[in-house]
Design a protein around this motif. Structure first.
Motif, PDB file in Angstrom:
ATOM      1  N   GLU A   1     -22.450  92.481  37.433  1.00 19.23           N
ATOM      2  CA  GLU A   1     -21.760  93.150  36.333  1.00 19.23           C
ATOM      3  C   GLU A   1     -20.352  93.578  36.756  1.00 19.23           C
ATOM      4  OE1 GLU A   1     -24.463  96.242  35.335  1.00 19.23           O
ATOM      5  OE2 GLU A   1     -25.758  94.958  34.109  1.00 19.23           O
ATOM      6  N   PHE A   2     -20.236  94.058  37.984  1.00 18.23           N
ATOM      7  CA  PHE A   2     -18.926  94.468  38.514  1.00 18.23           C
ATOM      8  C   PHE A   2     -17.989  93.272  38.601  1.00 18.23           C
ATOM      9  CE2 PHE A   2     -16.159  94.844  42.270  1.00 18.23           C
ATOM     10  CZ  PHE A   2     -15.428  95.975  41.932  1.00 18.23           C
ATOM     11  N   LEU A   3     -18.488  92.148  39.102  1.00 17.74           N
ATOM     12  CA  LEU A   3     -17.651  90.957  39.253  1.00 17.74           C
ATOM     13  C   LEU A   3     -17.260  90.366  37.891  1.00 17.74           C
ATOM     14  CD1 LEU A   3     -19.417  89.168  42.254  1.00 17.74           C
ATOM     15  CD2 LEU A   3     -17.130  90.192  42.238  1.00 17.74           C
ATOM     16  N   ILE A   4     -18.196  90.359  36.965  1.00 23.28           N
ATOM     17  CA  ILE A   4     -17.883  89.839  35.622  1.00 23.28           C
ATOM     18  C   ILE A   4     -16.766  90.664  34.988  1.00 23.28           C
ATOM     19  CG2 ILE A   4     -18.789  89.584  33.275  1.00 23.28           C
ATOM     20  CD1 ILE A   4     -21.513  88.883  34.591  1.00 23.28           C
ATOM     21  N   GLU A   5     -16.849  91.977  35.176  1.00 21.77           N
ATOM     22  CA  GLU A   5     -15.822  92.869  34.624  1.00 21.77           C
ATOM     23  C   GLU A   5     -14.482  92.648  35.331  1.00 21.77           C
ATOM     24  OE1 GLU A   5     -14.263  95.758  32.109  1.00 21.77           O
ATOM     25  OE2 GLU A   5     -16.287  94.917  32.062  1.00 21.77           O
ATOM     26  N   GLY A   6     -14.554  92.378  36.655  1.00 16.83           N
ATOM     27  CA  GLY A   6     -13.325  92.290  37.435  1.00 16.83           C
ATOM     28  C   GLY A   6     -12.669  90.918  37.466  1.00 16.83           C
ATOM     29  N   VAL A   7     -13.473  89.852  37.644  1.00 15.54           N
ATOM     30  CA  VAL A   7     -12.892  88.517  37.808  1.00 15.54           C
ATOM     31  C   VAL A   7     -13.341  87.526  36.742  1.00 15.54           C
ATOM     32  CG1 VAL A   7     -12.649  88.847  40.292  1.00 15.54           C
ATOM     33  CG2 VAL A   7     -14.715  87.741  39.414  1.00 15.54           C
ATOM     34  N   GLY A   8     -14.252  87.929  35.868  1.00 19.78           N
ATOM     35  CA  GLY A   8     -14.706  87.051  34.802  1.00 19.78           C
ATOM     36  C   GLY A   8     -16.003  86.340  35.137  1.00 19.78           C
ATOM     37  N   LEU A   9     -16.641  85.809  34.112  1.00 16.76           N
ATOM     38  CA  LEU A   9     -17.963  85.187  34.256  1.00 16.76           C
ATOM     39  C   LEU A   9     -17.941  83.985  35.199  1.00 16.76           C
ATOM     40  CD1 LEU A   9     -20.931  84.949  33.327  1.00 16.76           C
ATOM     41  CD2 LEU A   9     -20.114  83.526  31.428  1.00 16.76           C
ATOM     42  N   VAL A  10     -17.033  83.056  34.986  1.00 14.71           N
ATOM     43  CA  VAL A  10     -16.998  81.829  35.794  1.00 14.71           C
ATOM     44  C   VAL A  10     -16.728  82.147  37.262  1.00 14.71           C
ATOM     45  CG1 VAL A  10     -15.739  79.677  36.210  1.00 14.71           C
ATOM     46  CG2 VAL A  10     -16.347  80.345  33.867  1.00 14.71           C
ATOM     47  N   ASN A  11     -15.744  82.998  37.518  1.00 12.38           N
ATOM     48  CA  ASN A  11     -15.403  83.344  38.902  1.00 12.38           C
ATOM     49  C   ASN A  11     -16.518  84.123  39.587  1.00 12.38           C
ATOM     50  OD1 ASN A  11     -12.895  82.074  38.984  1.00 12.38           O
ATOM     51  ND2 ASN A  11     -11.857  83.829  38.067  1.00 12.38           N
ATOM     52  N   MET A  12     -17.317  84.849  38.804  1.00 15.51           N
ATOM     53  CA  MET A  12     -18.471  85.527  39.382  1.00 15.51           C
ATOM     54  C   MET A  12     -19.393  84.512  40.052  1.00 15.51           C
ATOM     55  SD  MET A  12     -22.007  86.062  38.865  1.00 15.51           S
ATOM     56  CE  MET A  12     -22.348  85.825  37.127  1.00 15.51           C
ATOM     57  N   PHE A  13     -19.634  83.381  39.380  1.00 21.59           N
ATOM     58  CA  PHE A  13     -20.490  82.349  39.960  1.00 21.59           C
ATOM     59  C   PHE A  13     -19.876  81.790  41.244  1.00 21.59           C
ATOM     60  CE2 PHE A  13     -22.415  82.302  35.734  1.00 21.59           C
ATOM     61  CZ  PHE A  13     -23.758  82.115  36.046  1.00 21.59           C
ATOM     62  N   TYR A  14     -18.560  81.578  41.253  1.00 23.60           N
ATOM     63  CA  TYR A  14     -17.910  81.021  42.443  1.00 23.60           C
ATOM     64  C   TYR A  14     -17.961  81.997  43.621  1.00 23.60           C
ATOM     65  CZ  TYR A  14     -15.937  77.586  39.163  1.00 23.60           C
ATOM     66  OH  TYR A  14     -15.765  76.604  38.224  1.00 23.60           O
ATOM     67  N   VAL A  15     -17.655  83.270  43.340  1.00 24.11           N
ATOM     68  CA  VAL A  15     -17.643  84.280  44.404  1.00 24.11           C
ATOM     69  C   VAL A  15     -19.034  84.417  45.027  1.00 24.11           C
ATOM     70  CG1 VAL A  15     -17.374  86.746  44.912  1.00 24.11           C
ATOM     71  CG2 VAL A  15     -15.685  85.577  43.479  1.00 24.11           C
ATOM     72  N   LEU A  16     -20.056  84.546  44.177  1.00 24.86           N
ATOM     73  CA  LEU A  16     -21.406  84.745  44.707  1.00 24.86           C
ATOM     74  C   LEU A  16     -21.951  83.471  45.355  1.00 24.86           C
ATOM     75  CD1 LEU A  16     -23.123  87.097  42.109  1.00 24.86           C
ATOM     76  CD2 LEU A  16     -22.168  87.638  44.340  1.00 24.86           C
ATOM     77  N   ALA A  17     -21.511  82.300  44.892  1.00 26.15           N
ATOM     78  CA  ALA A  17     -21.910  81.061  45.561  1.00 26.15           C
ATOM     79  C   ALA A  17     -21.435  81.084  47.011  1.00 26.15           C
ATOM     80  CB  ALA A  17     -21.356  79.851  44.825  1.00 26.15           C
ATOM     81  N   ALA A  18     -20.214  81.591  47.224  1.00 27.57           N
ATOM     82  CA  ALA A  18     -19.688  81.697  48.589  1.00 27.57           C
ATOM     83  C   ALA A  18     -20.497  82.702  49.410  1.00 27.57           C
ATOM     84  CB  ALA A  18     -18.212  82.106  48.550  1.00 27.57           C
ATOM     85  N   VAL A  19     -20.844  83.828  48.794  1.00 29.10           N
ATOM     86  CA  VAL A  19     -21.640  84.855  49.488  1.00 29.10           C
ATOM     87  C   VAL A  19     -23.014  84.304  49.860  1.00 29.10           C
ATOM     88  CG1 VAL A  19     -22.762  87.104  49.237  1.00 29.10           C
ATOM     89  CG2 VAL A  19     -20.425  86.775  48.394  1.00 29.10           C
ATOM     90  N   TYR A  20     -23.662  83.624  48.920  1.00 34.65           N
ATOM     91  CA  TYR A  20     -25.001  83.094  49.181  1.00 34.65           C
ATOM     92  C   TYR A  20     -24.963  81.946  50.197  1.00 34.65           C
ATOM     93  CZ  TYR A  20     -26.299  85.898  45.143  1.00 34.65           C
ATOM     94  OH  TYR A  20     -26.506  86.937  44.283  1.00 34.65           O
TER      95      TYR A  20
ATOM     96  N   VAL B   1     -23.047  81.913  52.862  1.00 31.44           N
ATOM     97  CA  VAL B   1     -23.035  82.604  54.159  1.00 31.44           C
ATOM     98  C   VAL B   1     -24.429  83.162  54.476  1.00 31.44           C
ATOM     99  CG1 VAL B   1     -22.089  84.559  55.442  1.00 31.44           C
ATOM    100  CG2 VAL B   1     -20.586  83.164  54.000  1.00 31.44           C
ATOM    101  N   MET B   2     -25.045  83.808  53.493  1.00 32.42           N
ATOM    102  CA  MET B   2     -26.354  84.418  53.729  1.00 32.42           C
ATOM    103  C   MET B   2     -27.417  83.366  54.055  1.00 32.42           C
ATOM    104  SD  MET B   2     -26.423  87.365  50.757  1.00 32.42           S
ATOM    105  CE  MET B   2     -28.124  87.827  51.101  1.00 32.42           C
ATOM    106  N   MET B   3     -27.465  82.314  53.255  1.00 38.98           N
ATOM    107  CA  MET B   3     -28.521  81.317  53.430  1.00 38.98           C
ATOM    108  C   MET B   3     -28.284  80.451  54.665  1.00 38.98           C
ATOM    109  SD  MET B   3     -29.409  80.273  49.487  1.00 38.98           S
ATOM    110  CE  MET B   3     -30.975  79.490  49.904  1.00 38.98           C
ATOM    111  N   LEU B   4     -27.014  80.173  54.990  1.00 42.16           N
ATOM    112  CA  LEU B   4     -26.746  79.472  56.245  1.00 42.16           C
ATOM    113  C   LEU B   4     -27.128  80.338  57.439  1.00 42.16           C
ATOM    114  CD1 LEU B   4     -23.357  77.588  55.642  1.00 42.16           C
ATOM    115  CD2 LEU B   4     -25.642  76.597  55.963  1.00 42.16           C
ATOM    116  N   GLY B   5     -26.942  81.659  57.290  1.00 45.32           N
ATOM    117  CA  GLY B   5     -27.410  82.578  58.337  1.00 45.32           C
ATOM    118  C   GLY B   5     -28.913  82.471  58.522  1.00 45.32           C
ATOM    119  N   GLY B   6     -29.640  82.411  57.397  1.00 46.84           N
ATOM    120  CA  GLY B   6     -31.087  82.231  57.460  1.00 46.84           C
ATOM    121  C   GLY B   6     -31.458  80.909  58.111  1.00 46.84           C
ATOM    122  N   PHE B   7     -30.725  79.852  57.762  1.00 43.86           N
ATOM    123  CA  PHE B   7     -30.961  78.521  58.338  1.00 43.86           C
ATOM    124  C   PHE B   7     -30.756  78.539  59.856  1.00 43.86           C
ATOM    125  CE2 PHE B   7     -28.311  74.924  59.855  1.00 43.86           C
ATOM    126  CZ  PHE B   7     -29.305  73.962  59.995  1.00 43.86           C
TER     127      PHE B   7
END
Length: 425
Positions: free
Chosen positions: A157-176, A178-184
């Protein structure tokens, strides 16, 4: 020499949480589904298929790719990461291009495959590292999946308000990523573990011929179906109930919506907490019971009891808030507990060698329940005779289904355990 200690916390728990907290954000769908529908100029009912397909492909990919996870968790963790991240980012790109089928392809199919593989990958590994407390270990990981919504929703909700719906998906894709590669990178089998191909009797074709497997499958399926049927109607059940309270009954529609928004939001947050506690609690409890089925029996008896309590209060025309809350909270706990207890129940009957295969195959129930649970609730509500309290009509239906689930798991508990399972007790 490694920088991190080679133990069960760094090689099993940490990667499990990194993977499950990432993929568990699939349950944040409600945060942005209407925004996607508005952006693409389609109905919310149409766009809802994105989520339904994600859950369907979660279950189906787990069912068919369980043997791959069994054999190579490094490979499965990497495939899960790629599919989930590509699916998540591709959803954003589809919205940017106003390409509605892209949401179904990326969020539903590609991300759904990543969900199924990612969900399975850490489970057996946890059971191997925590051979003395398998239930507790799987409960912690699956709780991460359940808590992901509470963690990610406000961030989205914070990201949608700040950078918009589409960019929210891009930002969190980058975060995930890092997280999932860490798990790997972290995930690893215990020292000395050697993969052994399951015997013919524990391969998919043979398992599907076993009544025991179907008894577990039916109980698991019904628990999810009932949970989703109720959870999908929570807000409306609460609105119906609160509207009966004199303080709110005299308000206009707009005043009523504003007045109860905070109350319902708090209740739904507590729901999520009970869901997570149920995932840890019931799986951990199964570690201390003679048979793992006992946790399911407790879940079903508890669920029937709170449903009957709610039916009794409704029958006397005096629906009580505490009775409704008890029903919602405890059924959410049992819903979560059913997921976390499943792997150790399958291990009890089929052994650790084939647990990824049996677990994946049983998760096909999740795929089907993901389609049927919400549809069941919608059908019952739309055909209720008392439209003033139509959402309460779901309760007697799920009470009957919980009773069938209890019968199914009782029959499973009558099956004699393999000698290997008896020896562990």
């Amino acid at each position: 020499m490694t920088l991190l200690p080679d133990n069960r916390w760094t090689r099993a728990v940490a990667p499990a949480l990194l993977l499950h907290i990432s993929i568990g954000t699939v349950y944040c769908w409600s945060v942005f589904k209407q925004l996607i529908a508005d952006e693409l100029h389609v109905s919310s009912g149409t766009i809802e298929w994105g989520f339904s397909l994600a859950i369907f492909f979660l279950g189906m990919s787990a069912a068919f790719l369980g043997p791959m996870v069994e054999k190579d968790i490094k490979k499965s963790a990497l495939i899960a990461t790629v599919c989930f991240v590509v699916g998540f980012a591709g959803t954003g790109a589809s919205i940017a291009l106003h390409f509605t089928p892209g949401v179904f392809i990326f969020y539903g199919v590609i991300m759904g495959i990543g969900l199924g593989i990612g969900y399975l990958t850490p489970v057996k590994n946890l059971m191997l590292w925590f051979s003395d407390n398998k239930g507790m270990a799987t409960g912690i990981a699956v709780a991460g999946f359940g808590l992901a919504k509470a963690i990610a929703s406000p961030v989205m909700e914070f990201l949608i308000e700040g950078v918009g719906l589409v960019n929210m998906f891009y930002v969190l894709a980058a975060v995930y990523t890092v997280m999932m590669l860490g798990g790997f990178l972290l995930i690893k089998r215990p020292s000395g573990y050697v993969y052994e191909k399951p015997s013919a009797e524990y391969r998919r074709g043979a398992l599907l011929k076993k009544p025991l497997f179907w008894g577990i499958w039916i109980a698991f399926y019904l628990n999810i179906t009932c949970g989703l049927a109720l959870i999908s109607q929570e807000k409306d059940i609460l609105k119906d109930l609160l509207h009966q309270i004199p303080r709110y009954a005299s308000m206009s529609s707009s005043e009523f919506s504003i007045a109860i928004a905070g109350i319902i939001g708090t209740i739904l947050a507590v729901d999520a907490l009970f869901n997570a506690l149920g995932r840890v609690g019931f799986a951990t409890l199964s570690d201390h019971l003679k048979r793992r089925e006992s946790s399911y029996k407790i879940i079903f008896v508890m669920s029937i009891a709170v449903c009957v309590l709610q039916l009794l209060t409704n029958s006397i025309g005096n629906a009580l808030l505490w009775a409704v809350l008890a029903m919602l909270f405890l059924i959410n706990a049992g819903y979560g507990g059913g997921f976390s207890t499943l792997p150790v129940l399958l291990d009890q009957h089929f052994g650790i060698k084939a647990v990824s295969t049996t677990h994946g195959l049983t998760l096909s129930a999740w795929a089907i329940a993901g389609l049927s649970g919400n549809q069941l609730a919608s059908f019952v509500v739309s055909h209720a005779s008392d439209q003033a309290h139509r959402y309460a009509a779901v309760i007697p239906v799920i009470t009957v289904l919980y009773a069938i689930a209890l019968l199914s798991i009782w029959l499973v508990s009558r099956v004699k355990l393999p000698q290997t399972a008896v020896a562990k007790q």
